[in-house]
Structure formats: structure tokens, C-alpha cells
Design a protein around this motif. Structure first.
Motif, PDB file in Angstrom:
ATOM      1  N   GLN A 199      78.497  51.933  41.871  1.00 23.52           N
ATOM      2  CA  GLN A 199      78.394  52.589  43.002  1.00 23.52           C
ATOM      3  C   GLN A 199      77.013  53.501  43.057  1.00 23.52           C
ATOM      4  O   GLN A 199      76.920  54.067  41.961  1.00 23.52           O
ATOM      5  N   PRO A 200      76.060  53.285  43.906  1.00 22.27           N
ATOM      6  CA  PRO A 200      75.034  54.086  44.045  1.00 22.27           C
ATOM      7  C   PRO A 200      75.130  55.704  43.753  1.00 22.27           C
ATOM      8  O   PRO A 200      76.195  56.116  44.511  1.00 22.27           O
ATOM      9  N   ASN A 201      74.795  56.466  42.870  1.00 22.26           N
ATOM     10  CA  ASN A 201      74.647  57.939  42.837  1.00 22.26           C
ATOM     11  C   ASN A 201      73.065  58.486  43.219  1.00 22.26           C
ATOM     12  O   ASN A 201      72.263  57.512  43.107  1.00 22.26           O
ATOM     13  N   PRO A 202      73.142  59.439  43.484  1.00 20.94           N
ATOM     14  CA  PRO A 202      71.619  60.159  43.882  1.00 20.94           C
ATOM     15  C   PRO A 202      70.976  59.897  42.384  1.00 20.94           C
ATOM     16  O   PRO A 202      71.278  60.179  41.429  1.00 20.94           O
ATOM     17  N   ALA A 203      69.628  59.531  42.803  1.00 17.62           N
ATOM     18  CA  ALA A 203      68.805  59.261  41.757  1.00 17.62           C
ATOM     19  C   ALA A 203      68.402  60.409  40.773  1.00 17.62           C
ATOM     20  O   ALA A 203      68.245  61.613  41.498  1.00 17.62           O
ATOM     21  N   CYS A 204      68.604  60.242  39.406  1.00 16.27           N
ATOM     22  CA  CYS A 204      68.059  61.417  38.758  1.00 16.27           C
ATOM     23  C   CYS A 204      66.656  61.189  37.981  1.00 16.27           C
ATOM     24  O   CYS A 204      65.921  62.114  37.812  1.00 16.27           O
ATOM     25  N   PRO A 230      59.238  57.091  34.022  1.00 18.72           N
ATOM     26  CA  PRO A 230      60.323  57.611  34.694  1.00 18.72           C
ATOM     27  C   PRO A 230      60.225  59.172  34.580  1.00 18.72           C
ATOM     28  O   PRO A 230      60.127  59.696  33.724  1.00 18.72           O
ATOM     29  N   ILE A 231      60.379  59.555  36.120  1.00 21.47           N
ATOM     30  CA  ILE A 231      60.087  61.047  35.990  1.00 21.47           C
ATOM     31  C   ILE A 231      61.245  61.665  36.605  1.00 21.47           C
ATOM     32  O   ILE A 231      62.000  61.090  37.587  1.00 21.47           O
ATOM     33  N   ARG A 232      61.910  62.570  36.052  1.00 21.43           N
ATOM     34  CA  ARG A 232      62.985  63.418  36.516  1.00 21.43           C
ATOM     35  C   ARG A 232      62.668  63.895  37.835  1.00 21.43           C
ATOM     36  O   ARG A 232      61.715  64.488  37.858  1.00 21.43           O
ATOM     37  N   ILE A 233      63.590  64.120  38.573  1.00 25.28           N
ATOM     38  CA  ILE A 233      63.524  64.679  40.083  1.00 25.28           C
ATOM     39  C   ILE A 233      63.286  66.020  39.941  1.00 25.28           C
ATOM     40  O   ILE A 233      62.338  66.393  40.815  1.00 25.28           O
ATOM     41  N   ASP A 234      63.866  66.754  39.025  1.00 28.95           N
ATOM     42  CA  ASP A 234      63.539  68.108  38.988  1.00 28.95           C
ATOM     43  C   ASP A 234      62.151  68.376  38.676  1.00 28.95           C
ATOM     44  O   ASP A 234      61.827  69.755  38.659  1.00 28.95           O
ATOM     45  N   GLU A 235      61.229  67.598  38.064  1.00 27.38           N
ATOM     46  CA  GLU A 235      60.179  67.853  37.455  1.00 27.38           C
ATOM     47  C   GLU A 235      59.064  67.482  38.903  1.00 27.38           C
ATOM     48  O   GLU A 235      57.940  67.757  38.840  1.00 27.38           O
ATOM     49  N   ILE A 236      59.610  67.049  40.055  1.00 30.06           N
ATOM     50  CA  ILE A 236      58.769  66.900  41.217  1.00 30.06           C
ATOM     51  C   ILE A 236      58.524  68.069  42.083  1.00 30.06           C
ATOM     52  O   ILE A 236      59.601  68.849  42.021  1.00 30.06           O
ATOM     53  N   ILE A 237      57.392  68.399  42.350  1.00 32.21           N
ATOM     54  CA  ILE A 237      57.278  69.886  43.151  1.00 32.21           C
ATOM     55  C   ILE A 237      57.089  69.473  44.315  1.00 32.21           C
ATOM     56  O   ILE A 237      57.726  69.938  45.128  1.00 32.21           O
ATOM     57  N   TYR A 238      56.295  68.609  44.827  1.00 37.41           N
ATOM     58  CA  TYR A 238      56.560  67.865  46.406  1.00 37.41           C
ATOM     59  C   TYR A 238      55.626  66.584  46.230  1.00 37.41           C
ATOM     60  O   TYR A 238      55.005  66.158  45.453  1.00 37.41           O
ATOM     61  N   ALA A 239      55.959  65.907  47.475  1.00 34.56           N
ATOM     62  CA  ALA A 239      55.245  64.515  47.651  1.00 34.56           C
ATOM     63  C   ALA A 239      54.305  64.635  48.758  1.00 34.56           C
ATOM     64  O   ALA A 239      54.595  65.394  49.890  1.00 34.56           O
ATOM     65  N   GLU A 240      53.002  64.086  48.714  1.00 30.22           N
ATOM     66  CA  GLU A 240      52.180  64.195  50.054  1.00 30.22           C
ATOM     67  C   GLU A 240      51.881  62.901  50.468  1.00 30.22           C
ATOM     68  O   GLU A 240      51.660  61.820  49.693  1.00 30.22           O
ATOM     69  N   GLN A 294      62.351  60.053  51.236  1.00 31.82           N
ATOM     70  CA  GLN A 294      63.395  60.796  51.438  1.00 31.82           C
ATOM     71  C   GLN A 294      64.912  60.257  51.277  1.00 31.82           C
ATOM     72  O   GLN A 294      65.695  60.868  50.980  1.00 31.82           O
ATOM     73  N   GLU A 295      64.979  58.947  51.156  1.00 30.36           N
ATOM     74  CA  GLU A 295      66.109  58.094  50.886  1.00 30.36           C
ATOM     75  C   GLU A 295      66.554  58.392  49.274  1.00 30.36           C
ATOM     76  O   GLU A 295      67.665  58.336  49.025  1.00 30.36           O
ATOM     77  N   ILE A 296      65.584  58.290  48.527  1.00 35.22           N
ATOM     78  CA  ILE A 296      65.807  58.490  47.184  1.00 35.22           C
ATOM     79  C   ILE A 296      66.215  59.582  46.714  1.00 35.22           C
ATOM     80  O   ILE A 296      67.302  60.071  45.842  1.00 35.22           O
ATOM     81  N   LEU A 297      65.431  60.758  47.267  1.00 37.84           N
ATOM     82  CA  LEU A 297      65.658  62.157  46.753  1.00 37.84           C
ATOM     83  C   LEU A 297      66.667  62.845  47.508  1.00 37.84           C
ATOM     84  O   LEU A 297      66.878  62.846  48.639  1.00 37.84           O
ATOM     85  N   PRO A 298      67.432  63.634  46.671  1.00 36.70           N
ATOM     86  CA  PRO A 298      68.639  64.335  47.576  1.00 36.70           C
ATOM     87  C   PRO A 298      68.130  65.420  48.500  1.00 36.70           C
ATOM     88  O   PRO A 298      67.375  66.437  48.164  1.00 36.70           O
ATOM     89  N   SER A 299      68.779  65.343  49.654  1.00 34.68           N
ATOM     90  CA  SER A 299      68.216  66.155  50.690  1.00 34.68           C
ATOM     91  C   SER A 299      68.877  67.542  50.509  1.00 34.68           C
ATOM     92  O   SER A 299      68.150  68.390  51.320  1.00 34.68           O
ATOM     93  N   SER A 300      69.786  67.818  49.700  1.00 35.95           N
ATOM     94  CA  SER A 300      70.031  69.120  49.384  1.00 35.95           C
ATOM     95  C   SER A 300      69.131  70.133  48.525  1.00 35.95           C
ATOM     96  O   SER A 300      69.131  71.220  48.529  1.00 35.95           O
ATOM     97  N   ARG A 301      68.181  69.238  47.980  1.00 33.32           N
ATOM     98  CA  ARG A 301      66.853  69.675  47.213  1.00 33.32           C
ATOM     99  C   ARG A 301      65.504  69.531  47.584  1.00 33.32           C
ATOM    100  O   ARG A 301      64.732  70.129  47.511  1.00 33.32           O
ATOM    101  N   PHE A 302      65.463  68.518  48.518  1.00 26.84           N
ATOM    102  CA  PHE A 302      64.119  68.255  49.015  1.00 26.84           C
ATOM    103  C   PHE A 302      64.090  68.420  50.603  1.00 26.84           C
ATOM    104  O   PHE A 302      64.992  67.657  51.275  1.00 26.84           O
ATOM    105  N   PHE A 303      62.986  68.880  51.036  1.00 28.54           N
ATOM    106  CA  PHE A 303      63.113  69.170  52.385  1.00 28.54           C
ATOM    107  C   PHE A 303      61.586  68.666  53.131  1.00 28.54           C
ATOM    108  O   PHE A 303      60.735  69.218  52.347  1.00 28.54           O
ATOM    109  N   LEU A 304      61.633  68.169  54.069  1.00 22.50           N
ATOM    110  CA  LEU A 304      60.726  67.483  54.983  1.00 22.50           C
ATOM    111  C   LEU A 304      60.080  68.654  55.830  1.00 22.50           C
ATOM    112  O   LEU A 304      60.468  68.787  56.786  1.00 22.50           O
ATOM    113  N   CYS A 305      58.982  69.300  55.225  1.00 22.81           N
ATOM    114  CA  CYS A 305      58.657  70.665  55.829  1.00 22.81           C
ATOM    115  C   CYS A 305      57.404  70.201  56.850  1.00 22.81           C
ATOM    116  O   CYS A 305      57.116  71.088  57.759  1.00 22.81           O
TER     117      CYS A 305
END
Length: 263
Positions: free
Chosen positions: A150-155, A167-177, A202-213
Motif C-alpha cells: 500500500q502507498p505510504n507518504p514518500a520519504c 534520491p533526496i529525503r523530503i526533510d532536506e527539501i526547503i521549498y519548491a518553486e 503537493q500530492e507527493i509531499l505530506p501536507s502536514s509538513r509542506f504548505f502551499l503559501c
């Protein structure tokens, strides 16, 4: 069967007739595709591909006579390189599919929304607009599968550096432009171009940690160093490890305040 020169030729291979019929029904809804053949086993899929020369082959993995994996390996050995999409009930072959340069890997039952995403990438690939996007999707799938399938939120997500996949860990991402139809991602190691759209990120990254500002910026909430008051009661965000001040749109201000518990 009338063939249009602007259509992409498709072969379907699956040992189950109902599965072939359903996939054909979904594919025929796209006027840019023409289903030119069906195969009920891997050997038949190989033979028809060599004779009919389809642009795209959708094939199951577990088939009699020759598996889908063996079929693709034999096609590659014969220098026949249609776009390959594996359609299977089993997730255990995702890494092998990536090694064989398949453009995508769909788990059964096939959902129209998932197939539409695959077809979008296929059209881009055939038009040579974003030749890496299918492989990014496979890496995303590989990273998101857990033992139960089953799909899990991507790490991790797949980013590109020249001809290398990183392959980049999502906690290393600062922002996307957003940059046109695609995005570039700022990480602790610097900028990386991607073929992802903002919606896909937005679909890949967990919404609890990434915000479309802002419609052009998706930020890692853990990487906000400070918040600056800006024009019209909006804000700008100072992100860690970079000098960029990321704008917060008026529509996103209230949600940001709620996320950060700002008064």
C-alpha cells in the motif's frame, strides 16, 4: 480499424481477457491513442511488438509462456524500444521495472485518474518534452511502497543532477518553486530541476509538513527561520540555509497563521 498518423499505437498484453477489455476501454477514450493489438501471454506480446512496432506497450508481469519482465528484456536485447507501462497486481517488481526503463508501473485495479496521469507522461515523453518524468514517477512509487503493497507518504523523491538520479529525503527539501509547468526544488544541497508540476509535488509531499503559501511556492514548515510582516498584512518567509524570502499570498495568510499558531 482506421489509423490516424497523429495517433500513438498501443499494444495491450494480459493473460486475463476482462483486464484487457477494461484497459482497452479506458485507453480508447483518448483519441490520440490507437489500440493495434492484444496479447494473452508474454511470447505473443514479444512477437506482436516486433511485427506491429507499437509506440506504447501496456503489459502484465505475471503471464504464461514469458513474463512481462522477460518480454521487455527480450525486446531490449533486440533493440526494440517502445514505451513500457507495467500493469500488474503485484508491487514487488517496481525496482526491476525502473531498471528496465519502464515509463510507469500501475497497480491493478486500474483507476482512470491514475491512468490519466500515466497518459500525460506518455504524451510528454513521445513529444520529447520531459523525457525524465516517467522515471521520476517510478522512483516515487518505489519509495512509497511498504511491505503490504500500500502507498505510504514518500520519504524520498527523485531529483536530477545532470544525467544522475539523486534520491533526496523530503526533510532536506526547503521549498519548491514553480517555473512554468515544472518546479525546481531548493534543498540543503542546493537547487534541483524537476519535471514535477506543483500539483504533483503537493500530492507527493505530506501536507502536514509542506504548505502551499503561494501559488508558486510550497514550503517545508520545519525550515521556516522567521516570518516577516509584508505589504497588505501579508508575510514573507525567511527559509533556513538560503537567502530567498518566500511570499505568502493573501489567501494563504490565515492558514499560515493557523499552522504556526500566530496571533
Amino acid at each position: 480499424m482506421v489509423e490516424n498518423s497523429t495517433q500513438h499505437r498501443v499494444l495491450i498484453a494480459d493473460d486475463e481477457a476482462p483486464a484487457r477489455r477494461e484497459l482497452k476501454r479506458l485507453l480508447c477514450a483518448d483519441p490520440s491513442l490507437l489500440v493495434i493489438g492484444e496479447a494473452e501471454n508474454g511470447l505473443d506480446a514479444f512477437t506482436q511488438t516486433m511485427v506491429l512496432r507499437p509506440d506504447i506497450v501496456f503489459l502484465d508481469i505475471q503471464m504464461p509462456a514469458m513474463s512481462g519482465i522477460e518480454t521487455v528484456e527480450k525486446l531490449l536485447a533486440n533493440h526494440n524500444h517502445p514505451l513500457i507501462v507495467f500493469v500488474t497486481a503485484y508491487d514487488a517488481y517496481a525496482v526491476k521495472a525502473f531498471e528496465l526503463h519502464a515509463i510507469d508501473y500501475i497497480l491493478k485495479p486500474v483507476r482512470k485518474e491514475r491512468l490519466d496521469m500515466v497518459l500525460k507522461r506518455i504524451h510528454m515523453q513521445l513529444e520529447a518534452t520531459h523525457p525524465q518524468q516517467g522515471q521520476e514517477c517510478l522512483l516515487r512509487l518505489i519509495s512509497s511502497l511498504q511491505e503490504g503493497g500500500q502507498p505510504n507518504p514518500a520519504c524520498r523523491i527523485a531529483l536530477y543532477q545532470g544525467d544522475k538520479i539523486i534520491p533526496i529525503r523530503i526533510d532536506e527539501i526547503i521549498y519548491a518553486e514553480s517555473c512554468g509547468r515544472c518546479c525546481k526544488v531548493m534543498t540543503k544541497a542546493g537547487y534541483f530541476p524537476t519535471a514535477y508540476s506543483m500539483h504533483e509535488l503537493q500530492e507527493i509531499l505530506p501536507s502536514s509538513r509542506f504548505f502551499l503559501c503561494h501559488r508558486s511556492y510550497l514550503v517545508n514548515l520545519d525550515c521556516i527561520e522567521s516570518v516577516e510582516l509584508w505589504v497588505n498584512s501579508t508575510y514573507r518567509l525567511k527559509m533556513t540555509n538560503c537567502d530567498t524570502l518566500v511570499p505568502v499570498s493573501r489567501n494563504s495568510t490565515a492558514a499560515l497563521k493557523q499552522f504556526l499558531h500566530l496571533a
